[in-house]
Design a protein around this motif. Structure first.
Motif, short mmCIF file in Angstrom:
data_model
loop_
_atom_site.label_atom_id
_atom_site.label_comp_id
_atom_site.label_asym_id
_atom_site.label_seq_id
_atom_site.Cartn_x
_atom_site.Cartn_y
_atom_site.Cartn_z
N MET A 30 30.80 -22.89 -28.05
CA MET A 30 30.19 -21.59 -28.19
C MET A 30 30.22 -20.90 -26.83
N PHE A 31 30.56 -19.64 -26.82
CA PHE A 31 30.64 -18.85 -25.60
C PHE A 31 29.56 -17.77 -25.63
N THR A 32 28.93 -17.54 -24.49
CA THR A 32 27.89 -16.53 -24.38
C THR A 32 28.38 -15.42 -23.47
N ILE A 33 28.23 -14.17 -23.92
CA ILE A 33 28.56 -13.00 -23.12
C ILE A 33 27.24 -12.37 -22.72
N ASP A 34 26.95 -12.35 -21.40
CA ASP A 34 25.71 -11.79 -20.88
C ASP A 34 25.99 -10.43 -20.26
N LEU A 35 25.20 -9.44 -20.65
CA LEU A 35 25.29 -8.11 -20.07
C LEU A 35 24.09 -7.88 -19.17
N THR A 36 24.34 -7.43 -17.96
CA THR A 36 23.26 -7.03 -17.07
C THR A 36 23.15 -5.52 -17.19
N LYS A 39 32.29 -17.80 -31.03
CA LYS A 39 32.67 -19.20 -31.27
C LYS A 39 33.91 -19.62 -30.51
N THR A 40 34.85 -18.70 -30.29
CA THR A 40 36.11 -19.08 -29.63
C THR A 40 36.29 -18.32 -28.31
N ALA A 41 37.10 -18.90 -27.44
CA ALA A 41 37.40 -18.26 -26.16
C ALA A 41 38.10 -16.92 -26.36
N GLU A 42 38.96 -16.84 -27.37
CA GLU A 42 39.70 -15.60 -27.63
C GLU A 42 38.75 -14.48 -28.05
N ASP A 43 37.79 -14.80 -28.91
CA ASP A 43 36.82 -13.79 -29.34
C ASP A 43 35.93 -13.35 -28.17
N ALA A 44 35.53 -14.30 -27.33
CA ALA A 44 34.72 -13.98 -26.17
C ALA A 44 35.49 -13.08 -25.20
N GLU A 45 36.76 -13.38 -25.00
CA GLU A 45 37.60 -12.56 -24.12
C GLU A 45 37.78 -11.15 -24.69
N ALA A 46 37.90 -11.04 -26.00
CA ALA A 46 38.05 -9.72 -26.64
C ALA A 46 36.79 -8.87 -26.42
N VAL A 47 35.63 -9.48 -26.55
CA VAL A 47 34.37 -8.76 -26.31
C VAL A 47 34.26 -8.36 -24.85
N TYR A 48 34.62 -9.28 -23.96
CA TYR A 48 34.60 -9.00 -22.52
C TYR A 48 35.49 -7.81 -22.19
N LEU A 84 34.45 -4.16 -20.66
CA LEU A 84 35.08 -3.64 -19.44
C LEU A 84 35.69 -2.26 -19.67
N ALA A 85 36.36 -2.08 -20.80
CA ALA A 85 36.97 -0.79 -21.11
C ALA A 85 35.90 0.29 -21.26
N ALA A 86 34.80 -0.04 -21.92
CA ALA A 86 33.72 0.94 -22.09
C ALA A 86 33.08 1.28 -20.75
N MET A 87 32.90 0.28 -19.87
CA MET A 87 32.31 0.52 -18.56
C MET A 87 33.21 1.41 -17.70
N GLY A 139 26.90 -5.23 -15.19
CA GLY A 139 27.66 -6.46 -15.04
C GLY A 139 27.82 -7.17 -16.36
N VAL A 140 28.86 -7.98 -16.45
CA VAL A 140 29.13 -8.76 -17.66
C VAL A 140 29.71 -10.11 -17.23
N GLN A 141 29.28 -11.16 -17.90
CA GLN A 141 29.85 -12.48 -17.62
C GLN A 141 29.99 -13.26 -18.92
N VAL A 142 30.97 -14.15 -18.92
CA VAL A 142 31.22 -15.02 -20.08
C VAL A 142 31.02 -16.45 -19.60
N THR A 143 30.21 -17.22 -20.34
CA THR A 143 30.00 -18.62 -20.01
C THR A 143 30.15 -19.45 -21.27
N GLN A 144 30.59 -20.68 -21.08
CA GLN A 144 30.71 -21.61 -22.19
C GLN A 144 29.41 -22.39 -22.28
N LYS A 145 28.91 -22.61 -23.47
CA LYS A 145 27.60 -23.23 -23.66
C LYS A 145 27.50 -24.59 -22.99
#
Length: 90
Positions: A1-7, A20-29, A33-36, A65-71
């Motif tokens: 499981m991957f967590t995307i944290d927004l500051t 659930k997947t690294a690809e989905d987490a990267e897509a959200v990230y 980034l594009a919206a920021m 800020g935004v970060q992606v971490t694996q559980k």
């Protein structure tokens, strides 16, 4: 499981969603980034895969800020995952 944290500006705690997947987490990230970087005050709406009832909406211009971490990623001595670090000069 991957967590995307927004500051978010003027908010003392991060906003988090899970993927659930690294690809989905990267897509959200990349979406965040594009919206920021767009410079427009658009709203970013995200849903959590871990808890499907959890939804958030935040103005992209307020995200600092935004970060992606694996559980199961490495933790520090305090038991917390690595995060943001800021230096200030006095």
């Amino acid at each position: 499981m991957f967590t995307i944290d927004l500051t978010v500006r003027n908010t003392p705690f991060p906003i988090s969603v899970q993927r659930k997947t690294a690809e989905d987490a990267e897509a959200v990230y990349q979406l965040i980034l594009a919206a920021m970087s767009s410079g427009k005050p658009e709203i970013v709406e995200l849903k959590c895969e871990g808890k499907t009832e959890r939804k958030i909406a935040v103005r992209a211009s307020e995200i600092s800020g935004v970060q992606v971490t694996q559980k199961d990623s490495a933790t520090t001595a305090s038991g917390r995952p690595p995060g943001f670090f800021a230096l200030t000069s006095e």
